[in-house]
Design a protein around this motif. Structure first.
Motif, PDB file in Angstrom:
ATOM      1  N   LEU A 218      57.499  33.685  56.037  1.00  0.00           N
ATOM      2  CA  LEU A 218      56.410  33.546  55.053  1.00  0.00           C
ATOM      3  C   LEU A 218      56.589  34.671  54.128  1.00  0.00           C
ATOM      4  O   LEU A 218      55.710  34.815  53.146  1.00  0.00           O
ATOM      5  CB  LEU A 218      55.056  33.193  55.466  1.00  0.00           C
ATOM      6  CG  LEU A 218      55.092  32.061  56.485  1.00  0.00           C
ATOM      7  CD1 LEU A 218      53.599  31.754  57.031  1.00  0.00           C
ATOM      8  CD2 LEU A 218      55.297  30.909  55.712  1.00  0.00           C
ATOM      9  N   PHE A 219      57.132  35.696  54.716  1.00  0.00           N
ATOM     10  CA  PHE A 219      57.371  37.100  54.006  1.00  0.00           C
ATOM     11  C   PHE A 219      58.867  37.194  53.557  1.00  0.00           C
ATOM     12  O   PHE A 219      59.713  37.050  54.505  1.00  0.00           O
ATOM     13  CB  PHE A 219      56.723  38.413  54.811  1.00  0.00           C
ATOM     14  CG  PHE A 219      55.306  38.450  54.450  1.00  0.00           C
ATOM     15  CD1 PHE A 219      54.584  37.338  55.393  1.00  0.00           C
ATOM     16  CD2 PHE A 219      54.482  39.228  53.943  1.00  0.00           C
ATOM     17  CE1 PHE A 219      53.153  37.340  55.506  1.00  0.00           C
ATOM     18  CE2 PHE A 219      53.050  39.278  53.991  1.00  0.00           C
ATOM     19  CZ  PHE A 219      52.453  38.321  54.672  1.00  0.00           C
ATOM     20  N   ASN A 220      59.177  38.051  52.357  1.00  0.00           N
ATOM     21  CA  ASN A 220      60.467  38.133  52.329  1.00  0.00           C
ATOM     22  C   ASN A 220      61.226  39.250  52.624  1.00  0.00           C
ATOM     23  O   ASN A 220      60.226  40.225  53.464  1.00  0.00           O
ATOM     24  CB  ASN A 220      60.836  38.041  50.757  1.00  0.00           C
ATOM     25  CG  ASN A 220      60.197  39.093  49.875  1.00  0.00           C
ATOM     26  OD1 ASN A 220      59.769  39.938  50.308  1.00  0.00           O
ATOM     27  ND2 ASN A 220      59.953  38.719  48.615  1.00  0.00           N
ATOM     28  N   ALA A 221      62.334  39.904  52.484  1.00  0.00           N
ATOM     29  CA  ALA A 221      62.640  40.923  53.177  1.00  0.00           C
ATOM     30  C   ALA A 221      62.074  42.227  52.710  1.00  0.00           C
ATOM     31  O   ALA A 221      61.888  43.267  53.314  1.00  0.00           O
ATOM     32  CB  ALA A 221      64.291  41.319  52.756  1.00  0.00           C
ATOM     33  N   LYS A 222      61.585  42.163  51.404  1.00  0.00           N
ATOM     34  CA  LYS A 222      60.552  43.357  50.688  1.00  0.00           C
ATOM     35  C   LYS A 222      59.072  43.328  51.327  1.00  0.00           C
ATOM     36  O   LYS A 222      58.407  44.239  51.044  1.00  0.00           O
ATOM     37  CB  LYS A 222      60.373  43.214  49.383  1.00  0.00           C
ATOM     38  CG  LYS A 222      61.797  43.435  48.579  1.00  0.00           C
ATOM     39  CD  LYS A 222      61.751  43.234  47.305  1.00  0.00           C
ATOM     40  CE  LYS A 222      63.104  43.520  46.430  1.00  0.00           C
ATOM     41  NZ  LYS A 222      62.869  42.849  44.960  1.00  0.00           N
ATOM     42  N   GLY A 223      58.898  42.453  52.330  1.00  0.00           N
ATOM     43  CA  GLY A 223      57.523  42.336  52.927  1.00  0.00           C
ATOM     44  C   GLY A 223      56.435  41.587  51.905  1.00  0.00           C
ATOM     45  O   GLY A 223      55.293  41.649  51.971  1.00  0.00           O
ATOM     46  N   GLN A 224      56.747  40.930  50.854  1.00  0.00           N
ATOM     47  CA  GLN A 224      55.979  40.319  50.090  1.00  0.00           C
ATOM     48  C   GLN A 224      55.900  38.673  50.519  1.00  0.00           C
ATOM     49  O   GLN A 224      56.677  38.072  50.569  1.00  0.00           O
ATOM     50  CB  GLN A 224      56.574  40.227  48.476  1.00  0.00           C
ATOM     51  CG  GLN A 224      56.707  41.487  47.950  1.00  0.00           C
ATOM     52  CD  GLN A 224      57.848  41.805  46.737  1.00  0.00           C
ATOM     53  OE1 GLN A 224      58.716  40.923  47.040  1.00  0.00           O
ATOM     54  NE2 GLN A 224      57.585  42.375  45.896  1.00  0.00           N
ATOM     55  N   PRO A 388      54.745  36.339  60.708  1.00  0.00           N
ATOM     56  CA  PRO A 388      54.981  37.494  60.354  1.00  0.00           C
ATOM     57  C   PRO A 388      54.351  38.547  61.357  1.00  0.00           C
ATOM     58  O   PRO A 388      53.150  38.349  61.784  1.00  0.00           O
ATOM     59  CB  PRO A 388      54.178  37.573  59.029  1.00  0.00           C
ATOM     60  CG  PRO A 388      53.834  36.203  58.636  1.00  0.00           C
ATOM     61  CD  PRO A 388      53.915  35.403  59.787  1.00  0.00           C
ATOM     62  N   ILE A 389      55.335  39.568  61.518  1.00  0.00           N
ATOM     63  CA  ILE A 389      54.800  40.695  62.209  1.00  0.00           C
ATOM     64  C   ILE A 389      53.973  41.935  61.280  1.00  0.00           C
ATOM     65  O   ILE A 389      54.986  42.645  60.668  1.00  0.00           O
ATOM     66  CB  ILE A 389      55.896  41.286  63.106  1.00  0.00           C
ATOM     67  CG1 ILE A 389      56.324  40.167  64.271  1.00  0.00           C
ATOM     68  CG2 ILE A 389      55.449  42.618  63.976  1.00  0.00           C
ATOM     69  CD1 ILE A 389      57.535  40.618  65.209  1.00  0.00           C
ATOM     70  N   VAL A 390      53.065  41.802  61.140  1.00  0.00           N
ATOM     71  CA  VAL A 390      52.430  42.783  60.288  1.00  0.00           C
ATOM     72  C   VAL A 390      50.931  43.481  60.959  1.00  0.00           C
ATOM     73  O   VAL A 390      50.495  42.693  61.909  1.00  0.00           O
ATOM     74  CB  VAL A 390      51.855  42.064  58.790  1.00  0.00           C
ATOM     75  CG1 VAL A 390      53.148  41.937  57.933  1.00  0.00           C
ATOM     76  CG2 VAL A 390      51.277  40.796  59.159  1.00  0.00           C
ATOM     77  N   VAL A 391      50.769  44.534  60.535  1.00  0.00           N
ATOM     78  CA  VAL A 391      49.619  45.214  61.304  1.00  0.00           C
ATOM     79  C   VAL A 391      48.123  44.649  61.128  1.00  0.00           C
ATOM     80  O   VAL A 391      47.665  44.350  62.271  1.00  0.00           O
ATOM     81  CB  VAL A 391      49.472  46.768  60.740  1.00  0.00           C
ATOM     82  CG1 VAL A 391      48.912  46.745  59.270  1.00  0.00           C
ATOM     83  CG2 VAL A 391      48.445  47.568  61.747  1.00  0.00           C
ATOM     84  N   ASN A 392      48.021  43.769  59.970  1.00  0.00           N
ATOM     85  CA  ASN A 392      46.816  43.215  59.942  1.00  0.00           C
ATOM     86  C   ASN A 392      47.052  41.786  60.211  1.00  0.00           C
ATOM     87  O   ASN A 392      46.462  40.843  59.074  1.00  0.00           O
ATOM     88  CB  ASN A 392      45.763  43.487  58.785  1.00  0.00           C
ATOM     89  CG  ASN A 392      46.959  43.440  57.417  1.00  0.00           C
ATOM     90  OD1 ASN A 392      48.021  43.017  57.611  1.00  0.00           O
ATOM     91  ND2 ASN A 392      46.195  43.737  56.235  1.00  0.00           N
ATOM     92  N   TYR A 393      47.620  41.059  60.942  1.00  0.00           N
ATOM     93  CA  TYR A 393      48.247  39.957  60.932  1.00  0.00           C
ATOM     94  C   TYR A 393      46.888  38.791  61.167  1.00  0.00           C
ATOM     95  O   TYR A 393      47.058  37.739  60.386  1.00  0.00           O
ATOM     96  CB  TYR A 393      49.091  39.575  62.277  1.00  0.00           C
ATOM     97  CG  TYR A 393      49.523  38.200  62.404  1.00  0.00           C
ATOM     98  CD1 TYR A 393      50.402  37.537  61.358  1.00  0.00           C
ATOM     99  CD2 TYR A 393      48.669  37.274  63.280  1.00  0.00           C
ATOM    100  CE1 TYR A 393      50.502  36.112  61.653  1.00  0.00           C
ATOM    101  CE2 TYR A 393      48.920  35.775  63.287  1.00  0.00           C
ATOM    102  CZ  TYR A 393      49.840  35.389  62.438  1.00  0.00           C
ATOM    103  OH  TYR A 393      50.096  33.887  62.521  1.00  0.00           O
ATOM    104  N   LEU A 394      45.927  39.171  61.896  1.00  0.00           N
ATOM    105  CA  LEU A 394      44.749  38.314  62.014  1.00  0.00           C
ATOM    106  C   LEU A 394      43.991  38.067  60.574  1.00  0.00           C
ATOM    107  O   LEU A 394      43.583  36.983  60.372  1.00  0.00           O
ATOM    108  CB  LEU A 394      43.901  38.682  63.044  1.00  0.00           C
ATOM    109  CG  LEU A 394      44.477  38.674  64.662  1.00  0.00           C
ATOM    110  CD1 LEU A 394      43.607  39.218  65.514  1.00  0.00           C
ATOM    111  CD2 LEU A 394      45.008  37.224  64.760  1.00  0.00           C
ATOM    112  N   GLN A 395      44.173  39.009  59.942  1.00  0.00           N
ATOM    113  CA  GLN A 395      43.516  38.938  58.525  1.00  0.00           C
ATOM    114  C   GLN A 395      44.503  38.152  57.444  1.00  0.00           C
ATOM    115  O   GLN A 395      43.878  37.066  56.929  1.00  0.00           O
ATOM    116  CB  GLN A 395      43.170  40.308  57.761  1.00  0.00           C
ATOM    117  CG  GLN A 395      42.092  40.841  58.302  1.00  0.00           C
ATOM    118  CD  GLN A 395      41.829  42.153  57.881  1.00  0.00           C
ATOM    119  OE1 GLN A 395      42.678  43.143  58.399  1.00  0.00           O
ATOM    120  NE2 GLN A 395      41.205  42.438  56.863  1.00  0.00           N
TER     121      GLN A 395
END
Lengths: 430, 345
Positions: A218-224, A388-395
């Motif tokens: 759901l996110f591209n290589a640039k994190g978008q 996605p592995i992101v810091v605010n994943y739950l949001q």
């Protein structure tokens, strides 16, 4: 007589008072290490299985006592968070879902296990890279893989046969066609039921469907975020079509995974896309009306996509993590428990409960004997997409849940929902 | 002896500071003077309760307020867990008030509260009036009405989850299907819009927070709480002297006229108390909605919980909680003012 009784009682009291410190002193010489473990109420490795593992561990290390706390999934994250806020951890070892990896890793709520693994796990390469990736953040391994959960494609062969199909669908178009025929022939009212209630399960189904259309990232290589284009947009449109055309049970919008599994096991639905626990349910006569009719297979995919795997699944891996505020004196013991519970030897004893994380165990004769669908499982495991592995994943997940749910229900047009989703996530990350 | 000594010390300090006539000084003087007389024991006996209140209410409240003024999140420093509270002033409040999701949650909560109160005022009063009548089996009827209140909230939530199950094995769907009232199961817990055949009304209701799921939540909640409302109102009804009704009958007043002119006005004080209590409870409604919907129907309390315990934004979570508190307080002030006016008149 009364005097005698009184003097005997006095004597006993005095004796016990004098001996009491000896007892304390004796206990003090062999201090018991108490490890507090947080685990989840779930299928697969159930609470009973965990307690069995715990007893085996305590037998191996008699000076260690395990104190389990079992919570439902919905309460796990908040329990870990509040434990992390305390000066000393309320739980030393916790079951960590892979979606918390980013948050726990970047905010430091759990400890990186790289050094422990390098020193103690000789056959780390035996765990598939796809599983390790779910627990890595910036090169740090935040949990030891424990539970290799992923989704499978389940179908009812009797219903398909009635509809005139001898094989499950291999492409998304074929799947749609089979559902349309089943509905048109009124074999069942709704050929499909999924877990689309506004919860994490919906994100899993959305990512997997996007994967079936060729890209579950759901996110591209640039994190978008890229939900408003390509495969994720097609997935959203597909899910809306299933609902709008009456191919998916409207109850899907409030159903969780067990509800969807029960609908399939009761013979009400021809298809179910769900976690590995469905295999056990559909073959259990006390829970299923379709014993012998339910089949597990690989997922249909859009033509020309997922060429290497010919399937597309979603990971639901869970690992065992050590909390960062676990006292230093307890950490070696916490690791010993993690290593014990995740070891190939222990996992091999529980193959009837759960698919193992170790490749050699998964491909063993014992596993194939217990689970004739093991080759299919392996294919789906190899084809997993991660959320996605992101810091605010739950949001981020909360935004995805809201807009995917609204798009399926039709309260917002699909494209607008996808655009709004992307805009809100971008605003969050700004 | 000790208290009079304290009074003297306070007086001296006040004089030395030249603030004897100040309001603060007068308050101190009055307080310490009262310690010398018959109120000494009164204050001594109050100390444990006051300490307990400070410990379990005041300190947590002040701490939560401080959290709401900071970027409050869990941090680990040197292997110890902690809450970092970087000061941001009113930024959390400003961000929340600028967030459209907060206002949607506000409207959802308002819809839940207003519709529930309407049900309680109408059905609750009706039940109370019915229970106040003389009829055979009245005592048994009162007991039966009160039973739902005895059910724990979480059990009530699970029970309504089974009643509202969207498949045809859901209790409500099963009954309606068997009676041929519906042809296919209704998904009662889906937040689908109401009045879909009237588009403008549907979108307005959707904006207001009205949905099939929200109405189902109200039914589930009211089933459990209506009994206590009815019993409180019944207590109010029983304080109305029977002579008023007899006099009204002599004057030829109809039952409706009696209700309008005697029952309803004299129920005012107890009604205000019930409304204050229920408004505060409804604004904080959580268990039933969270059990059945998790974050699918994000009312204010659920929003606060999600911010704090799911997203880890304890600052925002605390700020929303304080906003709920302020809202409750404002509504309570309105009710209490009305109550005093009624009593004065």
């Amino acid at each position: 007589m009364k005097k005698k009784v009184a003097s005997v009682l006095m004597g006993l009291t005095t004796l016990s008072t004098l001996l009491a410190p000896l007892g304390v002193a004796n206990a003090a010489t062999t201090p018991k290490v108490v490890l507090k473990v947080l685990y989840m109420n779930q299928a697969g490795y159930t609470t009973t299985v965990l307690q069995q593992m715990g007893k085996a561990f305590e037998k191996k290390y008699p000076n260690v006592s395990l104190q389990f706390t079992f919570l439902p999934y919905g309460q796990m994250h908040s329990a870990i968070l509040t434990s992390a806020a305390a000066p000393t951890a309320q739980y030393d070892v916790v079951l960590s879902d892979l979606i918390w990896t980013g948050e726990f890793g970047i905010r430091g709520y759990t400890l990186p296990l790289n050094s422990y693994i390098q020193q103690n796990v000789k056959n780390a390469a035996d765990i598939p890279q796809s599983i390790w990736n779910g627990f890595k953040v910036n090169g740090k391994i935040m949990a030891m893989p424990f539970l290799a959960n992923f989704q499978n494609f389940y179908y009812n062969k009797a219903i398909l046969k009635k509809a005139g199909f001898n094989a499950p669908p291999k492409t998304m178009a074929a799947w749609l066609h089979q559902m349309q025929v089943i509905k048109a022939k009124k074999i069942v009212q709704y050929p499909y039921e999924d877990s689309w209630t506004q919860a994490e399960g919906l994100v899993c189904d959305y990512v997997r469907t996007a994967g079936e259309f060729g890209n579950g990232n759901l996110f591209n290589a640039k994190g978008q975020p890229v939900m408003n284009q390509g495969a994720p947009l097609k997935a959203l449109q597909f899910m809306r079509t299933l609902y709008a055309d009456g191919l998916a049970n409207p109850n899907s919008l409030t159903a969780d995974e067990p509800t969807a599994a029960n609908a399939f096991a009761s013979g009400q639905a021809a298809f179910n896309t769900n976690w590995t626990f469905v295999t056990g349910i559909m073959n259990n006569p006390s829970q299923s009306k379709i014993v012998g009719q339910g089949v597990v297979t690989t997922f249909p995919v859009a033509p020309g996509t997922n060429r290497a795997t010919q399937s597309a699944s979603i990971s639901g891996f869970q690992g065992l993590a050590m909390t960062a505020n676990t006292p230093a004196s307890l950490r070696p013991w916490a690791w010993k428990w993690i290593q014990f519970a995740t070891s190939p030897a222990v996992q091999a004893q529980h193959l009837h409960s759960q698919w193992p994380v170790w490749s050699t165990i998964a491909s063993s004769a014992q596993e194939r004997k217990l689970n004739p669908s093991a080759p299919v499982y392996q294919k789906n495991l190899d084809a997993v997409y991660n959320r996605p592995i992101v810091v605010n994943y739950l949001q981020v997940s909360s935004i995805i849940q809201q807009y995917v749910h609204e798009a399926i229900a039709g309260t917002i047009p699909v494209k607008q929902a996808a655009d709004d989703m992307v805009n809100q996530i971008n605003a969050l990350r700004a | 002896m000790l208290s009079s000594a304290i009074v003297r010390v306070v007086e001296r300090v006040s004089v030395s500071l030249g603030t004897r006539k100040s309001l603060l000084s007068r308050m101190w003087h009055r307080f310490f003077s009262s310690l010398t007389g018959e109120y000494l024991w009164f204050y001594l006996l109050l100390i444990p309760s006051i300490l307990l209140l400070i410990l379990v209410v005041i300190i947590p409240m002040v701490f939560a307020f401080r959290m709401s003024l900071g970027n409050t999140m869990v941090t680990i420093l040197g292997g110890k867990g902690n809450l970092s509270m970087q000061w941001v002033g009113l930024q959390n409040y400003i961000q929340i008030l600028q967030n459209p999701n907060f206002w949607q949650a506000f409207r959802d909560t308002l819809y839940f509260t207003v519709v529930s109160l309407l049900v309680e005022v109408t059905v609750g009063v009706g039940l109370a009036v019915l229970m106040n009548q003389q009829f055979f089996g009245r005592k048994i009827f009162r007991v039966i009405v009160f039973i739902p209140w005895a059910i724990p909230t979480i059990v009530n939530a699970m029970l309504w989850g089974m009643v509202f199950d969207g498949d045809n094995y859901g209790a409500l769907n099963d009954i309606l299907l068997q009676l041929h009232i519906i042809s296919s199961p209704i998904v009662w817990l889906n937040p689908s819009p109401l009045f879909t055949n009237i588009p403008w009304l549907s979108s307005f209701m959707n904006w207001m927070g009205g949905s099939v799921a929200m109405n189902s939540m109200i039914v589930g909640d009211e089933w459990r709480t209506l009994p206590i409302v009815a019993v409180l109102l019944l207590a109010g009804l029983q304080t109305i002297p029977n002579e008023y009704y007899e006099a009204a009958k002599v004057e030829g007043a109809s039952a409706w006229r009696q209700f309008r002119a005697i029952t309803f006005p004299l129920l005012g004080p107890i009604m205000s108390i019930v409304l204050i209590l229920r408004t505060m409870q409804l604004l904080r409604a959580f268990t039933l909605i969270f059990t059945l919907q998790q974050y699918g129907l994000p009312t204010l309390s659920i929003n606060a919980y999600q911010q704090a315990f799911s997203f880890g934004n304890f600052g925002s979570g605390s700020a929303i909680s304080f906003l709920i508190g302020i809202l409750s307080l404002l509504i309570a002030v309105v009710y209490i003012n009305r109550l005093y006016k009624e009593e004065m008149s």
